[in-house]
Design an enzyme around this catalytic site. Structure first.
Site, short mmCIF file in Angstrom:
data_model
loop_
_atom_site.label_atom_id
_atom_site.label_comp_id
_atom_site.label_asym_id
_atom_site.label_seq_id
_atom_site.Cartn_x
_atom_site.Cartn_y
_atom_site.Cartn_z
N ASP A 98 0.86 -1.19 0.00
CA ASP A 98 0.00 0.00 0.00
C ASP A 98 0.90 1.24 0.00
OD1 ASP A 98 0.88 0.31 2.62
OD2 ASP A 98 -1.12 0.30 3.53
N THR B 199 2.55 -1.59 9.03
CA THR B 199 2.92 -2.54 10.09
C THR B 199 3.16 -3.94 9.56
OG1 THR B 199 0.61 -3.06 10.41
CG2 THR B 199 1.54 -1.31 11.83
N HIS C 24 9.61 -24.33 8.60
CA HIS C 24 8.61 -25.07 9.38
C HIS C 24 7.17 -24.83 8.90
CE1 HIS C 24 11.31 -25.63 13.21
NE2 HIS C 24 11.94 -25.95 12.09
N CYS D 252 2.98 -3.27 4.12
CA CYS D 252 2.18 -2.11 4.52
C CYS D 252 2.90 -1.46 5.70
CB CYS D 252 0.73 -2.48 4.82
SG CYS D 252 0.44 -3.52 6.27
N HIS E 88 6.83 -31.25 9.88
CA HIS E 88 6.27 -29.92 9.62
C HIS E 88 5.20 -29.99 8.54
CE1 HIS E 88 9.23 -28.39 12.30
NE2 HIS E 88 10.21 -28.87 11.57
C1 RB5 Z 1 -1.79 2.84 6.47
O1 RB5 Z 1 -1.80 4.05 7.16
C2 RB5 Z 1 -1.69 1.69 7.43
O2 RB5 Z 1 -2.85 1.56 8.18
C3 RB5 Z 1 -1.39 0.40 6.71
O3 RB5 Z 1 -0.24 0.55 5.93
C4 RB5 Z 1 -1.11 -0.83 7.55
O4 RB5 Z 1 -0.18 -0.55 8.55
C5 RB5 Z 1 -2.27 -1.57 8.01
O5 RB5 Z 1 -2.14 -2.63 8.67
#
Ligand code: RB5
Length: 144
Positions: free
Chosen positions: A11, A70, A101, A68, A136
């Site tokens: 993203d 996180t 695994h 993304c 596994h």
């Molecule tokens: C975008 O701001 C953020 O929410 C997205 O990149 C991600 O971290 C969502 O899990």
């Protein structure tokens, strides 16, 4: 590793990291499909995750990489697709064992969590590591 085909997507938060990972793939002659996003404008990570997941499930590619902010959103979304084993990795040990695994077929990274150099080490180890099978495999089969 050179004969692997990879689908990659991110993203807006992962856009820059996607470019860095693509440079890594190009330098190693790894074939890849970039499903977007193609600009830093805000977009919705579930759509990107679905595109990568579908390419993995249809065997158009061997593995997927999703990025993304996180790594959590793309991993939740990708894991909704039957047959996807998406692993969110923030360290190289998890990256290696997710392959050895768990036979992870999608790697998820958080661009706001891991530094660029660590992210590339994670990608490198994840792409190089094979599934160990054996006990596994039984466990992975149980997930299916
Ligand atoms: C975008 O701001 C953020 O929410 C997205 O990149 C991600 O971290 C969502 O899990």
């Amino acid at each position: 590793m050179e004969h692997l085909k990879v689908a990659i997507g991110a993203d807006h938060a992962g856009f820059h990291y996607k470019e860095i990972v693509i440079d890594y793939l190009k330098a190693r002659n790894i074939e890849y499909t970039d499903v977007g996003t193609y600009t830093p404008e805000s977009c919705d990570y579930p759509e990107i995750a679905r595109k990568v997941a579908e390419k993995v499930i249809s065997s158009e590619v061997d593995r997927g990489i999703l990025i993304c902010g996180t790594g959590i959103g793309v991993s939740i979304a990708a894991n909704k697709v039957h047959g996807i084993r998406a692993a969110l990795c923030g360290d190289t040990y998890s990256a290696r064992v997710s392959r050895a695994h768990n036979n992870a077929n999608v790697l998820c990274l958080g661009s706001r969590v891991v530094g660029e150099h660590l992210a590339l080490d994670i990608v490198d180890i994840w792409l190089k590591t094979g599934f160990e099978g054996g006990r596994h495999k039984r466990r992975v089969d149980m997930i299916e």
